[in-house]
Every structure is written in structure tokens, then in C-alpha cells.
Design an enzyme around this catalytic site. Structure first.
Site, PDB file in Angstrom:
ATOM      1  N   VAL A  79       0.848  -1.191   0.000  1.00 20.14           N
ATOM      2  CA  VAL A  79       0.000   0.000   0.000  1.00 20.14           C
ATOM      3  C   VAL A  79       0.884   1.242   0.000  1.00 20.14           C
ATOM      4  O   VAL A  79       2.005   1.221   0.529  1.00 20.14           O
ATOM      5  CB  VAL A  79      -0.940   0.010   1.231  1.00 20.14           C
ATOM      6  CG1 VAL A  79      -2.002  -1.049   1.084  1.00 20.14           C
ATOM      7  CG2 VAL A  79      -0.165  -0.162   2.520  1.00 20.14           C
ATOM      8  N   SER A 119       0.577  -6.814   7.477  1.00 15.30           N
ATOM      9  CA  SER A 119       1.915  -6.261   7.260  1.00 15.30           C
ATOM     10  C   SER A 119       1.836  -4.780   6.818  1.00 15.30           C
ATOM     11  O   SER A 119       1.058  -4.431   5.936  1.00 15.30           O
ATOM     12  CB  SER A 119       2.646  -7.079   6.197  1.00 15.30           C
ATOM     13  OG  SER A 119       3.781  -6.373   5.758  1.00 15.30           O
ATOM     14  N   LEU A 121       3.987  -3.174   5.194  1.00 13.16           N
ATOM     15  CA  LEU A 121       4.517  -2.991   3.835  1.00 13.16           C
ATOM     16  C   LEU A 121       3.603  -3.580   2.778  1.00 13.16           C
ATOM     17  O   LEU A 121       3.825  -3.373   1.590  1.00 13.16           O
ATOM     18  CB  LEU A 121       5.899  -3.656   3.723  1.00 13.16           C
ATOM     19  CG  LEU A 121       6.990  -3.077   4.622  1.00 13.16           C
ATOM     20  CD1 LEU A 121       8.321  -3.783   4.373  1.00 13.16           C
ATOM     21  CD2 LEU A 121       7.147  -1.577   4.379  1.00 13.16           C
ATOM     22  N   GLU A 122       2.618  -4.376   3.214  1.00 12.24           N
ATOM     23  CA  GLU A 122       1.780  -5.015   2.193  1.00 12.24           C
ATOM     24  C   GLU A 122       0.369  -4.420   2.189  1.00 12.24           C
ATOM     25  O   GLU A 122       0.131  -3.415   1.565  1.00 12.24           O
ATOM     26  CB  GLU A 122       1.812  -6.538   2.382  1.00 12.24           C
ATOM     27  CG  GLU A 122       3.249  -7.059   2.173  1.00 12.24           C
ATOM     28  CD  GLU A 122       3.425  -8.537   2.430  1.00 12.24           C
ATOM     29  OE1 GLU A 122       2.647  -9.327   1.889  1.00 12.24           O
ATOM     30  OE2 GLU A 122       4.366  -8.904   3.179  1.00 12.24           O
ATOM     31  N   MET A 123      -0.567  -4.985   2.958  1.00 11.62           N
ATOM     32  CA  MET A 123      -1.938  -4.470   2.884  1.00 11.62           C
ATOM     33  C   MET A 123      -2.287  -3.584   4.075  1.00 11.62           C
ATOM     34  O   MET A 123      -3.204  -2.778   4.007  1.00 11.62           O
ATOM     35  CB  MET A 123      -2.930  -5.629   2.763  1.00 11.62           C
ATOM     36  CG  MET A 123      -2.683  -6.401   1.466  1.00 11.62           C
ATOM     37  SD  MET A 123      -3.347  -8.080   1.503  1.00 11.62           S
ATOM     38  CE  MET A 123      -4.908  -7.791   0.743  1.00 11.62           C
TER      39      MET A 123
END
Lengths: 312, 705
Positions: A79, A119, A121-123
Site C-alpha cells: 500500500v 503487514s 509494507l503489504e496491505m
């Protein structure tokens, strides 16, 4: 006691029936049993970007279903364009891995599904945000109630259906599988690659049904590689010296589709990856013929698109 | 204990035993099933772990081997362990030790998995290098042309040592290996030896792998072997068996309890049964003796009236009852004593049995104090006539002697063929008493039943009359032969029916006597006559029976009237029937003395009708004698009567009887005769019939009706 004797006798019999040693590699089954409604709902959620903090990142963003269940980027983008540190592993055949993630921190698919959701760094979703979103959508709400009965849907249900969907993501009938089943002959190059695969020692780590995914191994067992603390190896979990640069062995199924390679995507091509593995892990340099044979063999590991993705 | 309580106790016991049984059965079933499944699971876990160890050996031995099976076996072991931990049977307190061991086992399996994962890593690395070290020599053989022999010898040594170390898991060779590595590192290669240099670097890297990883590989292998998960499982099994045995022992105790309760219940039931059986026997014996007592006469051994009536409950046609009555039994009893009476009865019974006992269609009964019955069943042909002749002959021939005294036995026989036999025969017997014949056969047309009806009707009438004041005194004039005047009246009780018709006195008096209404009638008469004669100067007679005298109600009324009205009482003469037996002479005498004090007179009624006991008559101290009709009626025609009358009058005068009255003076001739003989008073239809009102006038001859 007479009963005890009987039972003992019974299990001795069972012991005699112990399974004989299995071959180092095994073909995928045509299908795993899975819950149809859950898997379909899981598919819906897998591709839903609203399950992320900026509403733009879905599971499928990094695990492309038309590209071997992984992506072509070196490392994933989460994201708000946040850059990840690891190359996305394939979601195909993940059900056969003994652990999930590069460092095996998730015991199963359901546990794994939570990782990217939370996470940063992810969602980057909180549990509350996920549940609020799911229950606000009439379609999801109805679909979850149809499966789990009355009550609001939670993260557990979400990860359950996604895991169920992943059970459906298997890619049977690779040329190599058909060869193992005795249905076809391998080409000369493939055959040579297969022999090399065994003789140079790839198979000591890449074995079993998933041709990998069933043990932790060092990257750089013979010629060590530099250790990056930010990379998600086992050391990140345990802090043990022993675990530095120790990763879960990735599956080689569909490997031809999932470039770039290695945990940080450092190898852009199969050839590069093979060279790296040969030098660092097997302590020799591949000559071009050998590499070509191995690439031919690895190409034979590409299976069919999972049926759930082709079904209407 | 009450019967209900016994039942409750039995039910409670049965429930308890049943409950205990099902509990024990349930527990046993569970124990066996759990036992089998737990042992099975433990065995399966042992088998899986054995397979796991074999997988490890295989992985260590073979150059390459798949690792999937290890994970599958570990997952299987875990699933079984968790299943056991969660199984309901192991949650019991007795199996806490087993659960503890399973916890330990699971921890050991977790540990083992960690070690196995390390093993898998090291195993792959070591094996690869083990294959690559000789393979490298082969691969780079072409570059070895210019290499000196010392280097090659070192490479060969390393190759050999690595093989030994890898296969023996012995790190003792590592020092030698390290030394060789140092030596190899010391070799230098010139430009023409590029391939050899490359070989050396690769070779050293692989040899370094052994130095780096072999000790750890060996240690991990030993650690895996040292994990005592198998022993833990064995111990868990042992503990489980011990705990199961304890549970089994507990169930066995319940079983013993069950058996004890069962035996106790059976014992209790047997006790109750024996107890009831004994009671039942006693009751049955009692019942038999009661039945005998009720159906068999103790004195004569004949069947009783009860037995007869029971036999007659089922109506059987064509039967005849011959009733033999001992007419003079009471007199024999009184005269000779009860021993004689009993003897007579026994004698009659014996005689009956002797005469008729053998006839299959005849049954013998003692139906009353002095009545015997012969029941004849099945009157076919001339059977009735035959039996009748036999019975008559038997009765006539009955003889009895007591202490050598021949006592005449008088019998009468009543026969009935119509049900109810006994009642009909009884009616016939009463007929005998009236007719004084010896044999009567019941006949419907003889009006015996009508008589009973009549009696009941009369009784109703009588009760009604008393209730509705229809009991009236009638007055019959008594003529004073000396003055020629009607000076006295005999008050006679009369009863009107509802329509005012006079009832025949003969009828209702007998009924009143039977129904004990006589005293009541006398009281009414006393009250009404006192009322009637209170305001006259006339004398009046009222009949009073010996029973009345003994009736406290009657004497109380009489005394009360005499006390209240002495002037009326002085004109009262009480007539006592001469024919009645004066049983309690003292009581009668006392009564007479009592009433005489009030100036009452006493007359003896119907003198000469019954057994006249002159001495008694004289002792009663009566004032007046009334001569019975039998002495007066035929006095004109019968000179004997005239003679008798003369003598009586003479005697009465001698014993100071004040007045003599002749009854039944029915004609002028009779009146003339009794006047001539010197009878003081005359009474009869010629003088005047009883009337409901009084006349006080000189006698003018027979009144016109």
C-alpha cells in the site's frame, strides 16, 4: 490383561504394514478436496483491493493468477507504494508446503493469509478494519452467513475461505508429472536435466511432491552469501547464528513462470538462478550445456492453470 | 411393616439394583471401548514414530530422499496426541498422570521436529559436499596435468577422509581434514593453472563444509536419538494400563455391590414369599375350619342351614325338602336336661345317616334347633313318593331312650318341592302347628304365602293406626245379676283401618303380639279408658297380659294414671288371662300387690280355657273370676257343665272370691241359668256387644241391634 495383548498384537500388525520408501519426487494429484462455496468466496476476496489500507492492493496484486501465482517484480510493492523486501512466492501448490513464508513462520495457509493483511509494507489492515469492511458488504455478509451461519464475519472466516481457495490452486499434469506417471517420455534435454538435477544434488533439497517446500536450507551452503538482516530468513525469527541465511526451500513447480528468483529476487532469469544455486549451494560452476538441460527440465515442471480459475 | 411400604421397598431395591447394573454395564462398556481405542492410538503413535526414525535413517543414508514423509508422520503423531489429550476418557482424574506424560511427549515431539528440521538442512549440505568432493576431481581432471603429485595426494587424502567422516559421523577426522585443508590452501597456482586454481577453491569450499557442519550434523543426530519420546510413550502406556486396572477394579467393586444387592433382593423376595406362603397356609387352614364350622353342625355332624342355603343359591329344579321337626324337643330339653336334648339330636342325626346316608340323591341337614332336613335331588318317576314314604316311616319309627328311659319322640314333617325350599317348608310347618296334623306338603294354593302377606299388611295397618290415633276402646257391658243393671264395661281394644272399618280383633292381636306392639296398645287403652271413665261412676275392665305386666313401659303408664286419678283407679279391674303362662310369678305377684294398693281390682280372665293351676290362681289373690266361654256356652244343654259350674262357684265362695262373671252369655236361657246358679255378673252378646260408646241403664233384655 488380555485386552492389552490384543491391542498390542493389532498395532504390531499395523507396524508390519509400514509404508515402503517413497521416490524423491512425486506427481501432484489432479485435485485436492475443498469446500466449493468457501473457495469461490475466497477467490472473490483474493482479488478484492478494498482489503488493503489504501484500497489498491489485493492478494492478487502480488500473486498474479495468470503468472504462476507470483509476480515479475524483484520485491513486492504494498500500500502507498511501500516497497517490500522479499520476492513474492507463488500461491500455487502452496498447500503442499510444510510451512509458509520464506522463513516458514506460518504453520499453514490460514495463518499465512493474515501476514500480508496486517503487514505494514503489504496491505496494512487492522483486524477491526477488515471485519468492518466485510460486514458492510451485503454480498460478503450473505456469503459468509450462508457458510458459517448467523453472525458477523471475522478474520478467522476470511482467512479460512482464502486458505480454502488456495487449496484449489494446484497445477497438475506438468510434463514431468505425466512422465512420473509413465504417461509420456521426457525429451532428451529434459531427461538430461532431470539426471543432472539428481546427480549434482538439487534434489537433496528440492524433493517431495512440491519439488521443494519441505525443509529449511542455507542459501550459500558451500560458498556463503552475504547476510542481510532485513531479509526474512530464519535468523529473523530465532536470532540463532545457525539460522542466518536459512530459508524455506521454495517449490520449483511452475518455476519457469515465476521470475525473478531467490528470496530477494536477485536472479532475474532461470539461468542466473541456476548459476547462483550451483556456485553457492552446490559448490561448482554450471557449464552452458548443463544449464540448458536443467532449464529444459525446469520448464517441464510447469503445470496446468488451476481449474477454479478456468471454470466459468 | 405395611404392605405398601414393602412394595415401595421392593421397587426401590429393584431400581437401585437396575441402576447399579446399568451404571456398571455402561462403565464397563466405556472402559473397554476407551481402553481399546487409547491403546490402539498409543500403539499407532509408536508405529508412526518408528516410521519417522526409519525415514531419518533413510534420509541420512540415501544421497537424496524426499522430506515430505517426515512431515506427514509428524503431523500424524501430533494429531493422535492431541486426539488423546482431548478424549473424554482421559479427562478422568485417574488418568491425570497419563495426560501429564502426553504433555511431555508432545513437547518432546516439538523438540524432535526442530532437530529434524536442522538435521534436514545439515544432511542436505553434508551429502551434497560428500558427492561433490569426488565429482569435482572428475570434473577438473583435465586441469591436473601440470599439478604435482603432493597436491594430488592431499586431494586424495581429503577425499578419503571426507568420505570416512561423512559416513562414520565421526568428527575425530576433522583435525586431519583441517590440516589437509591448510596444506591445500598453501599450494599456489600460476597463470597456466587457472582450472586447477578454480578446482582448489571449489574443493576447499566443499571440504570447509565438513569442518563447518559435520560436528553440528553429528550433534543433531545424537540429539534426535537422545529425545526419549519413545520411552515417554512407553511410560504413558504403562501408566494408562495401571490406571485402567484401577478403574476396572472400581467397576468390579460396583459389580460386587450389584451382586450383593441382587442376592439381598432375592433373599428379601424369598423371605416375603416364605412369609406369605406361611400366612397363606394359616389363612387357608382357618378358612377351611370356618367353612367346616359354618357348613357342618358341630353337634350332629350334619350340614348346617348355611350350607343348605349356599347349596340353594343355584336354583335346581326337581328338588324336594323333607323337614322333620322334633315337636317335643324343648320339653325334652327342659325335662331331661340338655344332655338328653343333645343326645336326642345326635341320635336323630345318626339314625338319619343310617337310614338315608347311603342314598346318593339325598343330603342331610340340621336346619334349626330341632329341625332336620332331607334334600332330595332329582325327582324322577315315583322317587318323590318313595322318599316321602321312607321319611314318614322313619319319623314314625324314631325311638330314643335316655338313661334307660324310653322317651317318646314326637315329630311332624313338612315337605316342599318349590323353591325357596326351606321357606316353603317352614310355612308348611307352621301350618302343622295350626292344624296339629303330622304331615303337611307345601302347596301354593294352601294360602301359606297369603298369610305372610296378610301379616305384613296387618302390621302396616297397626303401625298406621297407632300413628293416626285409630286405636279405640270398645265397651261391652257387664250385667250385675243381682241388681239387673249394667254396672261395668269391659274395654276391648279395636282398630279402625283408614276407611274407618273395624279390623277383626283376632287378626291384629296376634300380629301385635308377634310384633311386640301389644304393650303399646295396652298403654293407649289405659290412657283412653281412664279418660273415658273419669267422669262416670261406672266400673271398667281392661285386659292386661302377663307380658304387659313385665313391660316397664306399661307398668309406668299404669302407675302414673293410678297415682294421678285415684277415684278413677278405684273403679278399674285389670283382667289377666288365665291361659297365659305366668313365668315370672314373683313379678306378677308384686304387680298385683302394687296396683291393689291403689284400690284396683284384679280379675282372672277366661278361667277354664287352659291349664288351670288352681293353687296359683289362689295365690294370685284375684278379686274376680271370669268363666271362659267353654264353661258357659253349652250350659243349658249340658248338665255336666252345670254341675261343674256349681262346684266352682262353691269353691270360689269358699276361697273368698268376691265376684264371678260368666262370659259368652248369648241367650236369655243362658242368662237365666247363670243367674239361677248364683253367678254375680254376666257378659256376652245377649247382654250387649262391644260398642264404641257407653250406656248406663237397667238391663231390658237383648238389645236391638
Amino acid at each position: 490383561m488380555r485386552l492389552a495383548q490384543k491391542v498390542r498384537w493389532l498395532w504390531v500388525c499395523c507396524g508390519l504394514c509400514a509404508v515402503a520408501a517413497a521416490a524423491p519426487l512425486a506427481p501432484l494429484p489432479q485435485q485436492l478436496d475443498y469446500h466449493q462455496a468457501k473457495a469461490q468466496l475466497g477467490l472473490r476476496l483474493f482479488v478484492d483491493p478494498k482489503l488493503s489500507a489504501d484500497g489498491r492492493v489485493a492478494c492478487v496484486s502480488c500473486h498474479l493468477l495468470d503468472a504462476g501465482g507470483a509476480e515479475s517484480k524483484t520485491v513486492s510493492t504494498g500500500v502507498f507504494q511501500r516497497q517490500g523486501r522479499m520476492n513474492a512466492p507463488s500461491v500455487f501448490n502452496a498447500a503442499f508446503n510444510f510451512r509458509q513464508f520464506w522463513n516458514g513462520r506460518a504453520l499453514d495457509l490460514q495463518e499465512q493469509a493474515l501476514g500480508p493483511l496486517h503487514s505494514r509494507l503489504e496491505m496494512d489492515m487492522t483486524e477491526d478494519a477488515i471485519e468492518a469492511y466485510l460486514n458492510a458488504q451485503p454480498y460478503y455478509r450473505q456469503a459468509f452467513e450462508a457458510i458459517y451461519g448467523q453472525g458477523p464475519a471475522g478474520v478467522d472466516q476470511l482467512t479460512d475461505v482464502i486458505a480454502e481457495f488456495q487449496k484449489a490452486l494446484i497445477t497438475p499434469n506438468a510434463r514431468f508429472d505425466r512422465f512420473l506417471r509413465g504417461e509420456i517420455e521426457l525429451s532428451a534435454a529434459e531427461q538430461a536435466g532431470y539426471l543432472l538435477f539428481k546427480s549434482v544434488g538439487c534434489v537433496t533439497c528440492h524433493n517431495g511432491i512440491n519439488i521443494g517446500g519441505n525443509s529449511y536450507q542455507y542459501l550459500g551452503a558451500v560458498h556463503p552469501v552475504e547476510h542481510h538482516p532485513e531479509h526474512g530468513d530464519l535468523y529473523q525469527r530465532t536470532g540463532r547464528e545457525f539460522d542466518k541465511n536459512r530459508f524455506k526451500v521454495p517449490s520449483l513447480r511452475n518455476v519457469a513462470l515465476t521470475a525473478p528468483y531467490l528470496h530477494d529476487g536477485r536472479a532475474a532469469t532461470l539461468g542466473e538462478a541456476l548459476d547462483t544455486m550451483a556456485y553457492h549451494n552446490l559448490g561448482f560452476r554450471l557449464d552452458p550445456d548443463q544449464q540448458a538441460s536443467l532449464v529444459a527440465f525446469l520448464n517441464a515442471l510447469t503445470g496446468e492453470t488451476p481449474r477454479i480459475l478456468t471454470e466459468p | 411393616m405395611k404392605f405398601a411400604h414393602k412394595i415401595y421397598l421392593a421397587i426401590a431395591l429393584a431400581l437401585a439394583v437396575g441402576g447399579l447394573f446399568f451404571r456398571a454395564d455402561h462403565m464397563t462398556g466405556h472402559l473397554l471401548a476407551d481402553h481399546a481405542s487409547t491403546l490402539n492410538t498409543l500403539g499407532e503413535m509408536q508405529r508412526l514414530e518408528g516410521a519417522l526414525d526409519r525415514q531419518l535413517m533413510q534420509a541420512a543414508f540415501q544421497l537424496y530422499h524426499e522430506y515430505d514423509s517426515m512431515h506427514r508422520l509428524l503431523a500424524g503423531i501430533r494429531a493422535h496426541a492431541e486426539g488423546l489429550q482431548g478424549s473424554p476418557s482421559l479427562q478422568q482424574k485417574a488418568f491425570a498422570g497419563v495426560r501429564q506424560l502426553l504433555d511431555r511427549y508432545q513437547a518432546q515431539i516439538d523438540e524432535k521436529e526442530q532437530r529434524i528440521l536442522e538435521f534436514a538442512t545439515l544432511n542436505s549440505v553434508i551429502k551434497n559436499s560428500t558427492t561433490h568432493i569426488p565429482a569435482l576431481s572428475h570434473r577438473y581432471l583435465s586441469g591436473f596435468d601440470t599439478i604435482d603429485q603432493a597436491y594430488l595426494a592431499e586431494v586424495a587424502r581429503v577425499t578419503s577422509v571426507v568420505f570416512i567422516a561423512a559416513r562414520s559421523f565421526d568428527d575425530d577426522f576433522l583435525r586431519e581434514l583441517s590440516a589437509s585443508i591448510e596444506r591445500l590452501r598453501g599450494f599456489s597456482f600460476d597463470e597456466s593453472q587457472a582450472r586447477a586454481r578454480e578446482f582448489n577453491a571449489m574443493f576447499l569450499a566443499h571440504a570447509g563444509v565438513f569442518v563447518r557442519y559435520l560436528p553440528r550434523y553429528k550433534a543433531v543426530s545424537e540429539q534426535i536419538r537422545a529425545i526419549a519420546s519413545g520411552a515417554t510413550l512407553d511410560l504413558a502406556k504403562t501408566r494408562f494400563l495401571a490406571a485402567s486396572e484401577r478403574t476396572a477394579a472400581r467397576i468390579q467393586r460396583i459389580g460386587w455391590g450389584l451382586a450383593a444387592a441382587f442376592v439381598f433382593s432375592i433373599g428379601l423376595i424369598i423371605f416375603f414369599l416364605v412369609f406369605m406362603e406361611r400366612q397363606h397356609k394359616e389363612l387357608a387352614a382357618l378358612h377351611r375350619s370356618f367353612q367346616r364350622a359354618a357348613t357342618q353342625d358341630r353337634l350332629t355332624g350334619l350340614y348346617t342351614r348355611f350350607a343348605f342355603e349356599r347349596a340353594q343359591q343355584v336354583e335346581i329344579p326337581q328338588q324336594a325338602l323333607f323337614l322333620i321337626n322334633l315337636d317335643n324337643f324343648i320339653r325334652i330339653n327342659d325335662f331331661y336336661g340338655h344332655a338328653a336334648g343333645d343326645g336326642l339330636l345326635r341320635h336323630c342325626a345318626a339314625a338319619l345317616r343310617t337310614r338315608f346316608g347311603r342314598e346318593s340323591d339325598l343330603e342331610l341337614f340340621r336346619l334349626g334347633g330341632d329341625e332336620f332336613g332331607i334334600l332330595c335331588r332329582g325327582l324322577r318317576g315315583d322317587r318323590y313318593a318313595v322318599v316321602k314314604d321312607q321319611v314318614v316311616g322313619f319319623a314314625a319309627g324314631l325311638r330314643f331312650s335316655f338313661r334307660d328311659h324310653a322317651i317318646p319322640v314326637e315329630t311332624s314333617i313338612a315337605i316342599s318341592t318349590e323353591p325357596p325350599l326351606l321357606e316353603k317348608a317352614g310355612l308348611a310347618l307352621r301350618q302343622i302347628e295350626h292344624t296339629r296334623t303330622r304331615l303337611v306338603e307345601y302347596r301354593r294354593e294352601a294360602g301359606m304365602e297369603a298369610q305372610v302377606e296378610q301379616n305384613l299388611r296387618m302390621l302396616n295397618l297397626l303401625h298406621g293406626a297407632i300413628r293416626d290415633d285409630r286405636v279405640l276402646p270398645y265397651f261391652q257391658p257387664i250385667l250385675n245379676n243381682h241388681t239387673g243393671r249394667i254396672e261395668k264395661y269391659e274395654c276391648l281394644v279395636r282398630v279402625h283401618d283408614e276407611d274407618g272399618n273395624l279390623l277383626p280383633p283376632g287378626w291384629f292381636l296376634a300380629v301385635a303380639k308377634q310384633a311386640r306392639l301389644y304393650g303399646e296398645l295396652t298403654c293407649i287403652m289405659l290412657r283412653k279408658c281412664f279418660e273415658r271413665f273419669r267422669h262416670t261412676h261406672l266400673e271398667f275392665h281392661i285386659n292386661i297380659s302377663v307380658e304387659d305386666i313385665q313391660d316397664p313401659k306399661v307398668t309406668a303408664v299404669l302407675h302414673q294414671l293410678l297415682q294421678a286419678e285415684p277415684q278413677t283407679g278405684e273403679r278399674l279391674t285389670l283382667e289377666i288371662l288365665e291361659s297365659e303362662e305366668v313365668a315370672n310369678y314373683e313379678a306378677v305377684h308384686g304387680f298385683i300387690c302394687g296396683v291393689k294398693r291403689y284400690g284396683c281390682k284384679l280379675a282372672l280372665d277366661d278361667f277354664g280355657a287352659g291349664y288351670s293351676n288352681l293353687a296359683q290362681v289362689l295365690r294370685l289373690d284375684v278379686d274376680n273370676i271370669k268363666l271362659d266361654a267353654s264353661l258357659v256356652r253349652d250350659i243349658v244343654q249340658n248338665p255336666d257343665l252345670e254341675f261343674l259350674m256349681r262346684s266352682l262357684l262353691e269353691m270360689f265362695r269358699a276361697v273368698n272370691i268376691q265376684a264371678v262373671t260368666a262370659e259368652f252369655v248369648h241367650s236369655a236361657e243362658v242368662l237365666e241359668k247363670v243367674k239361677t246358679l248364683g253367678v254375680d255378673y254376666a257378659q256376652g252378646y245377649y247382654i250387649g256387644k262391644p260398642k264404641p260408646d257407653l250406656v248406663d241403664r237397667p238391663f231390658q233384655g237383648q238389645e236391638a241391634v
